[in-house]
Design a protein around this motif. Structure first.
Motif, PDB file in Angstrom:
ATOM      1  N   TRP A   1       0.846  -1.197   0.000  1.00  0.00           N
ATOM      2  CA  TRP A   1       0.000   0.000   0.000  1.00  0.00           C
ATOM      3  C   TRP A   1       0.884   1.251   0.000  1.00  0.00           C
ATOM      4  O   TRP A   1       1.795   1.378   0.798  1.00  0.00           O
ATOM      5  CB  TRP A   1      -0.890  -0.030   1.241  1.00  0.00           C
ATOM      6  CG  TRP A   1      -1.821   1.126   1.384  1.00  0.00           C
ATOM      7  CD1 TRP A   1      -1.552   2.330   1.972  1.00  0.00           C
ATOM      8  CD2 TRP A   1      -3.183   1.183   0.957  1.00  0.00           C
ATOM      9  NE1 TRP A   1      -2.658   3.137   1.939  1.00  0.00           N
ATOM     10  CE2 TRP A   1      -3.676   2.457   1.324  1.00  0.00           C
ATOM     11  CE3 TRP A   1      -4.027   0.284   0.309  1.00  0.00           C
ATOM     12  CZ2 TRP A   1      -4.981   2.849   1.058  1.00  0.00           C
ATOM     13  CZ3 TRP A   1      -5.330   0.668   0.045  1.00  0.00           C
ATOM     14  CH2 TRP A   1      -5.799   1.938   0.416  1.00  0.00           C
ATOM     15  N   GLY A   2       0.605   2.155  -0.930  1.00  0.00           N
ATOM     16  CA  GLY A   2       1.369   3.387  -1.017  1.00  0.00           C
ATOM     17  C   GLY A   2       2.533   3.323  -1.976  1.00  0.00           C
ATOM     18  O   GLY A   2       3.133   4.359  -2.298  1.00  0.00           O
ATOM     19  N   ALA A   3       2.871   2.124  -2.456  1.00  0.00           N
ATOM     20  CA  ALA A   3       4.023   1.958  -3.343  1.00  0.00           C
ATOM     21  C   ALA A   3       3.650   1.521  -4.750  1.00  0.00           C
ATOM     22  O   ALA A   3       4.506   1.500  -5.634  1.00  0.00           O
ATOM     23  CB  ALA A   3       5.000   0.952  -2.748  1.00  0.00           C
ATOM     24  N   GLY A   4       2.384   1.126  -4.968  1.00  0.00           N
ATOM     25  CA  GLY A   4       1.972   0.688  -6.296  1.00  0.00           C
ATOM     26  C   GLY A   4       2.709  -0.544  -6.768  1.00  0.00           C
ATOM     27  O   GLY A   4       3.138  -0.611  -7.928  1.00  0.00           O
ATOM     28  N   ARG A   5       2.825  -1.537  -5.893  1.00  0.00           N
ATOM     29  CA  ARG A   5       3.568  -2.737  -6.283  1.00  0.00           C
ATOM     30  C   ARG A   5       3.139  -3.934  -5.445  1.00  0.00           C
ATOM     31  O   ARG A   5       2.553  -3.801  -4.372  1.00  0.00           O
ATOM     32  CB  ARG A   5       5.068  -2.519  -6.109  1.00  0.00           C
ATOM     33  CG  ARG A   5       5.510  -2.431  -4.655  1.00  0.00           C
ATOM     34  CD  ARG A   5       6.973  -2.035  -4.504  1.00  0.00           C
ATOM     35  NE  ARG A   5       7.329  -1.956  -3.090  1.00  0.00           N
ATOM     36  CZ  ARG A   5       8.195  -1.102  -2.587  1.00  0.00           C
ATOM     37  NH1 ARG A   5       8.822  -0.244  -3.365  1.00  0.00           N
ATOM     38  NH2 ARG A   5       8.468  -1.111  -1.281  1.00  0.00           N
ATOM     39  N   VAL A   6       3.483  -5.118  -5.961  1.00  0.00           N
ATOM     40  CA  VAL A   6       3.403  -6.377  -5.229  1.00  0.00           C
ATOM     41  C   VAL A   6       4.803  -6.962  -5.210  1.00  0.00           C
ATOM     42  O   VAL A   6       5.485  -7.017  -6.240  1.00  0.00           O
ATOM     43  CB  VAL A   6       2.424  -7.358  -5.899  1.00  0.00           C
ATOM     44  CG1 VAL A   6       2.501  -8.738  -5.256  1.00  0.00           C
ATOM     45  CG2 VAL A   6       0.999  -6.819  -5.836  1.00  0.00           C
ATOM     46  N   MET A   7       5.243  -7.401  -4.028  1.00  0.00           N
ATOM     47  CA  MET A   7       6.558  -8.027  -3.887  1.00  0.00           C
ATOM     48  C   MET A   7       6.399  -9.534  -3.718  1.00  0.00           C
ATOM     49  O   MET A   7       5.501  -9.994  -3.006  1.00  0.00           O
ATOM     50  CB  MET A   7       7.297  -7.472  -2.674  1.00  0.00           C
ATOM     51  CG  MET A   7       7.818  -6.071  -2.857  1.00  0.00           C
ATOM     52  SD  MET A   7       9.102  -5.991  -4.126  1.00  0.00           S
ATOM     53  CE  MET A   7       9.744  -4.344  -3.801  1.00  0.00           C
ATOM     54  N   ARG A   8       7.307 -10.283  -4.334  1.00  0.00           N
ATOM     55  CA  ARG A   8       7.377 -11.729  -4.134  1.00  0.00           C
ATOM     56  C   ARG A   8       8.604 -12.029  -3.276  1.00  0.00           C
ATOM     57  O   ARG A   8       9.730 -11.683  -3.654  1.00  0.00           O
ATOM     58  CB  ARG A   8       7.469 -12.468  -5.461  1.00  0.00           C
ATOM     59  CG  ARG A   8       7.352 -13.986  -5.322  1.00  0.00           C
ATOM     60  CD  ARG A   8       7.660 -14.696  -6.623  1.00  0.00           C
ATOM     61  NE  ARG A   8       7.293 -16.110  -6.553  1.00  0.00           N
ATOM     62  CZ  ARG A   8       7.673 -17.036  -7.450  1.00  0.00           C
ATOM     63  NH1 ARG A   8       8.434 -16.685  -8.477  1.00  0.00           N
ATOM     64  NH2 ARG A   8       7.291 -18.301  -7.317  1.00  0.00           N
ATOM     65  N   TYR A   9       8.362 -12.671  -2.116  1.00  0.00           N
ATOM     66  CA  TYR A   9       9.422 -12.999  -1.181  1.00  0.00           C
ATOM     67  C   TYR A   9       9.680 -14.501  -1.156  1.00  0.00           C
ATOM     68  O   TYR A   9       8.751 -15.302  -1.302  1.00  0.00           O
ATOM     69  CB  TYR A   9       9.025 -12.594   0.244  1.00  0.00           C
ATOM     70  CG  TYR A   9       8.810 -11.128   0.486  1.00  0.00           C
ATOM     71  CD1 TYR A   9       9.841 -10.316   0.942  1.00  0.00           C
ATOM     72  CD2 TYR A   9       7.548 -10.556   0.300  1.00  0.00           C
ATOM     73  CE1 TYR A   9       9.634  -8.965   1.199  1.00  0.00           C
ATOM     74  CE2 TYR A   9       7.334  -9.204   0.556  1.00  0.00           C
ATOM     75  CZ  TYR A   9       8.382  -8.416   1.004  1.00  0.00           C
ATOM     76  OH  TYR A   9       8.158  -7.091   1.264  1.00  0.00           O
ATOM     77  N   THR A  10      10.920 -14.873  -0.912  1.00  0.00           N
ATOM     78  CA  THR A  10      11.216 -16.271  -0.613  1.00  0.00           C
ATOM     79  C   THR A  10      10.693 -16.593   0.779  1.00  0.00           C
ATOM     80  O   THR A  10      10.278 -15.702   1.525  1.00  0.00           O
ATOM     81  CB  THR A  10      12.735 -16.535  -0.646  1.00  0.00           C
ATOM     82  OG1 THR A  10      13.360 -15.823   0.433  1.00  0.00           O
ATOM     83  CG2 THR A  10      13.343 -16.101  -1.963  1.00  0.00           C
TER      84      THR A  10
END
Length: 307
Positions: A231-240
């Motif tokens: 939220w607030g960054a315009g992204r989705v992160m994929r984590y190990t």
């Protein structure tokens, strides 16, 4: 690696528009593999959205309260987490109707006017796990976490109180729960026993150190990697599974809110809330649902059994 320190070798992709739904607070997106449709909520509007991926047609139902979260049920219905209770509904039987009939399953914190149901997800054993959000003006941590099932009813989970509980999801075998209190800026995890509604020692999974960026909705894929909307960054992160960043997915909307994997794609909701006219002019697709085609990445579709 924390999400605040994205290295240049992290894979970056850009999601594209799927549904221009203009949600004030789009959230809780699910993919139904049986019908190949997406469901999601516009929380503050009290809208349950449905999008048919084959026909590319969308519609929504107006509900009597804020719809914080939803879940697929084994019999084809949905579990809906409205502000102060869990309900069963059958949108597929109401496709030609303006009203969606609701069946109360369980009242939730009806004696507290300053909380409402927020994020939730089915665990790997068919229980529904969700949190309640603090509605206090000072943002105090008044929200709590629960597990609900038809067999055991409502059982509290011994997790820390939260202001805005989010990112609830589970490791592939279900022995670990992921969650967060969004304003805290950290993704957390803990051992989880579905049978006993018990959790172990809480650990920090990943930290978002950028000011104004918060973890929101999340999903775990079949490889054990966690996808989290920022939220607030315009992204989705994929984590190990140890919290390192593998990839990021960008979208043209600052408030990415939730994500789900389904039919060779990642689907992402977003929100317009908190954006002024100037920001909306720069982000006309804020509140839409976005899609990133993916190959070889999938997540199990879990369902809750309803009475």
């Amino acid at each position: 690696m924390s999400a605040a320190n994205v290295e240049v070798d992290v894979t970056t992709s850009t999601a594209q528009l799927l549904v221009d739904s203009r949600c004030s607070l789009g959230e809780g997106i699910l993919w139904c593999d049986r019908r190949d449709v997406l469901y999601w909520t516009d929380i503050l509007a009290g809208h349950l959205w449905r999008h048919d991926l084959d026909s590319n047609r969308s519609r929504y139902w107006q509900l009597p309260a804020a719809l914080g979260c939803l879940a697929l049920a084994t019999d084809g219905r949905l579990l809906l987490g409205l502000a102060k209770g869990l309900y069963a509904a059958d949108p597929e039987a109401a496709l030609q109707q303006d009203e969606l009939p609701l069946q109360l399953l369980c009242p939730v914190e009806t004696d507290d006017a300053h909380t409402r149901i927020n994020d939730g997800r089915v665990d790997r054993h068919g229980n529904f796990v969700f949190g309640t959000k603090s509605e206090h003006a000072d943002g105090r941590r008044a929200g709590r976490y629960y597990q609900w099932s038809a067999a055991h009813g409502l059982r509290p989970l011994p997790l820390p109180s939260a202001a805005i509980p989010n990112a609830i999801c589970f490791s592939p075998r279900g022995e670990r729960i992921y969650f967060c209190d969004s304003p805290d800026g950290r993704l957390l995890s803990a051992p989880y026993s579905a049978a006993n509604a018990h959790t172990g020692q809480v650990e920090v999974f990943a930290t978002l150190a950028e000011p104004g960026i918060e973890p929101d909705g999340a999903v775990v894929d079949d490889e054990g990697h966690l996808w989290n909307a920022h939220w607030g960054a315009g992204r989705v992160m994929r984590y190990t599974d140890n919290g390192d960043v593998l990839a990021q997915v960008l979208l043209p909307a600052r408030h990415a809110s939730c994500c789900v994997l389904g039919r060779d794609a990642l689907y992402i909701t977003s929100a317009r809330i908190g954006l002024d006219d100037a920001a909306l002019a720069q982000q006309p697709l804020a509140g839409a649902v976005f899609k990133l085609p993916l190959r070889g990445v999938s997540a199990r579709v879990d369902r809750v059994q309803l009475p």
